[in-house]
Write a protein that holds these residues in place. Structure first.
Motif, PDB file in Angstrom:
ATOM      1  N   GLU A 209      -8.456 -42.994  40.670  1.00 60.73           N
ATOM      2  CA  GLU A 209      -7.090 -43.254  40.205  1.00 60.73           C
ATOM      3  C   GLU A 209      -6.827 -42.697  38.809  1.00 60.73           C
ATOM      4  OE1 GLU A 209      -9.320 -46.268  38.033  1.00 60.73           O
ATOM      5  OE2 GLU A 209      -9.453 -45.526  40.084  1.00 60.73           O
ATOM      6  N   ASP A 210      -7.845 -42.602  37.963  1.00 64.51           N
ATOM      7  CA  ASP A 210      -7.607 -42.105  36.613  1.00 64.51           C
ATOM      8  C   ASP A 210      -7.394 -40.593  36.615  1.00 64.51           C
ATOM      9  OD1 ASP A 210     -10.262 -41.806  37.364  1.00 64.51           O
ATOM     10  OD2 ASP A 210     -11.075 -42.884  35.633  1.00 64.51           O
ATOM     11  N   TYR A 211      -8.210 -39.860  37.381  1.00 64.30           N
ATOM     12  CA  TYR A 211      -8.008 -38.415  37.463  1.00 64.30           C
ATOM     13  C   TYR A 211      -6.716 -38.068  38.193  1.00 64.30           C
ATOM     14  CZ  TYR A 211     -12.867 -38.003  35.911  1.00 64.30           C
ATOM     15  OH  TYR A 211     -14.037 -38.085  35.206  1.00 64.30           O
ATOM     16  N   THR A 212      -6.317 -38.922  39.147  1.00 62.31           N
ATOM     17  CA  THR A 212      -5.032 -38.715  39.817  1.00 62.31           C
ATOM     18  C   THR A 212      -3.883 -38.880  38.830  1.00 62.31           C
ATOM     19  OG1 THR A 212      -5.876 -39.443  41.966  1.00 62.31           O
ATOM     20  CG2 THR A 212      -3.507 -39.552  41.640  1.00 62.31           C
ATOM     21  N   LEU A 213      -3.989 -39.869  37.932  1.00 62.77           N
ATOM     22  CA  LEU A 213      -2.970 -40.027  36.890  1.00 62.77           C
ATOM     23  C   LEU A 213      -2.854 -38.745  36.068  1.00 62.77           C
ATOM     24  CD1 LEU A 213      -1.176 -42.134  35.123  1.00 62.77           C
ATOM     25  CD2 LEU A 213      -3.136 -42.022  33.587  1.00 62.77           C
ATOM     26  N   CYS A 214      -3.991 -38.162  35.695  1.00 56.98           N
ATOM     27  CA  CYS A 214      -3.970 -36.933  34.893  1.00 56.98           C
ATOM     28  C   CYS A 214      -3.335 -35.782  35.670  1.00 56.98           C
ATOM     29  CB  CYS A 214      -5.387 -36.569  34.472  1.00 56.98           C
ATOM     30  SG  CYS A 214      -6.145 -37.749  33.326  1.00 56.98           S
ATOM     31  N   ALA A 215      -3.631 -35.687  36.962  1.00 61.05           N
ATOM     32  CA  ALA A 215      -3.045 -34.629  37.781  1.00 61.05           C
ATOM     33  C   ALA A 215      -1.525 -34.780  37.857  1.00 61.05           C
ATOM     34  CB  ALA A 215      -3.656 -34.650  39.178  1.00 61.05           C
ATOM     35  N   LYS A 216      -1.063 -36.008  38.014  1.00 62.93           N
ATOM     36  CA  LYS A 216       0.383 -36.246  38.048  1.00 62.93           C
ATOM     37  C   LYS A 216       1.023 -35.886  36.710  1.00 62.93           C
ATOM     38  CE  LYS A 216       0.460 -39.991  41.477  1.00 62.93           C
ATOM     39  NZ  LYS A 216       0.952 -41.349  41.754  1.00 62.93           N
ATOM     40  N   ALA A 217       0.366 -36.260  35.630  1.00 64.98           N
ATOM     41  CA  ALA A 217       0.891 -35.946  34.301  1.00 64.98           C
ATOM     42  C   ALA A 217       0.993 -34.437  34.102  1.00 64.98           C
ATOM     43  CB  ALA A 217       0.002 -36.566  33.224  1.00 64.98           C
ATOM     44  N   ARG A 218      -0.035 -33.710  34.543  1.00 68.71           N
ATOM     45  CA  ARG A 218       0.009 -32.255  34.402  1.00 68.71           C
ATOM     46  C   ARG A 218       1.127 -31.650  35.246  1.00 68.71           C
ATOM     47  NH1 ARG A 218      -4.023 -30.067  36.527  1.00 68.71           N
ATOM     48  NH2 ARG A 218      -5.376 -31.793  37.157  1.00 68.71           N
ATOM     49  N   ARG A 219       1.386 -32.229  36.414  1.00 68.27           N
ATOM     50  CA  ARG A 219       2.501 -31.733  37.230  1.00 68.27           C
ATOM     51  C   ARG A 219       3.845 -32.010  36.563  1.00 68.27           C
ATOM     52  NH1 ARG A 219      -0.963 -33.348  41.793  1.00 68.27           N
ATOM     53  NH2 ARG A 219       0.026 -35.417  41.945  1.00 68.27           N
TER      54      ARG A 219
END
Length: 260
Positions: A209-219
């Motif tokens: 879930e933490d790396y997914t948060l980062c991926a969403k932020a980058r998008r």
């Protein structure tokens, strides 16, 4: 409005004693520096992404400008919290050494590098650009979460156990997400997939879930950074793993190891 919300998910309500002392000392240092803060610790829910989303919703309801996540088994010296919050970037973290490695083995920091960094990869602020950073010790600007909702990267939902006033801020910022395997970085895994005739559509894994948060932020157009000089104490029972990532990079370079 408050400057910082310091949040910790703790399913069974237990916090490492070093963590508790670190939070108290850190908040005292924030107060001395003129930074207002509040403390949120949520327990009783085994679904970690949902708990993290609840932490965000409660922090945003209070008007927090930044949200700092600190895991319940992580300790730190107060200047490390001040250092984390000194960076004017959307997402920044200090990477704890992974406790699943051999004790004091510094070759496995909890992060996903943008590229394989060398020992001198940091910028003038000591930051390294990363694709993903863990929430063990992470600061996120409130605007990142707002943008996720506005740009469709996080969907609002209702959780009856929370106060209705927080529902407008509750959304799927954190969640597990299927992502493609990076087979270019792992030729052995690619060969194994070929040998087993795994179709391209199934060459994926479930991201945390933490790396997914980062991926969403980058998008949404935000970058994620690591402060390589932050030193944390990641506890496993009575053993602590306490190399900074800067130390890890130098030691790995000396040993000829490669970070992934």
């Amino acid at each position: 409005m408050i400057d910082v919300a310091v949040v910790t998910p703790a399913y069974d309500g237990r916090l490492h004693d070093d963590h508790a002392r670190s939070i108290e000392a850190g908040r005292q240092a924030l107060q001395a520096a003129g930074v207002s803060s509040t403390r949120l610790c949520l327990s009783g829910d085994a679904v970690l992404p949902r708990v993290r989303n609840q932490c965000v919703a409660e922090a945003l309801l209070l008007g927090a400008r930044k949200i700092v996540f600190v895991d319940s088994d992580v300790g730190f010296d107060a200047p490390m919290l001040l250092r984390l919050l000194s960076h004017d970037v959307p997402i920044v973290a200090g990477a704890a050494q992974n406790t699943l490695r051999t004790w004091r083995d510094a070759a496995n920091p909890r992060c996903v590098w943008r590229s394989s960094p060398g020992p001198n990869a940091t910028n003038e602020r000591g930051l390294v650009l990363a694709d993903g950073v863990a929430t063990a010790f992470m600061a996120v600007k409130a605007e990142v979460f707002v943008a996720m909702i506005e740009q469709g990267q996080a969907r609002r939902y209702i959780y009856p156990g929370m106060p209705p006033a927080s529902w407008p801020y509750l959304a799927s910022y954190f969640e597990y997400e299927l992502v493609p395997l990076d087979l270019e970085r792992d030729p052995a895994l690619a060969a194994q997939c070929d040998e087993m005739n795994i179709p391209a559509s199934d060459r994926v894994y479930l991201e945390g879930e933490d790396y997914t948060l980062c991926a969403k932020a980058r998008r949404c157009g935000f970058e994620c950074y690591l402060d390589a000089g932050i030193q944390l104490r990641h506890w496993e029972g009575r053993s602590k793993h306490d190399f900074s990532i800067a130390e890890s990079l130098h030691r790995s370079a000396e040993n000829g190891d490669a970070h992934q």
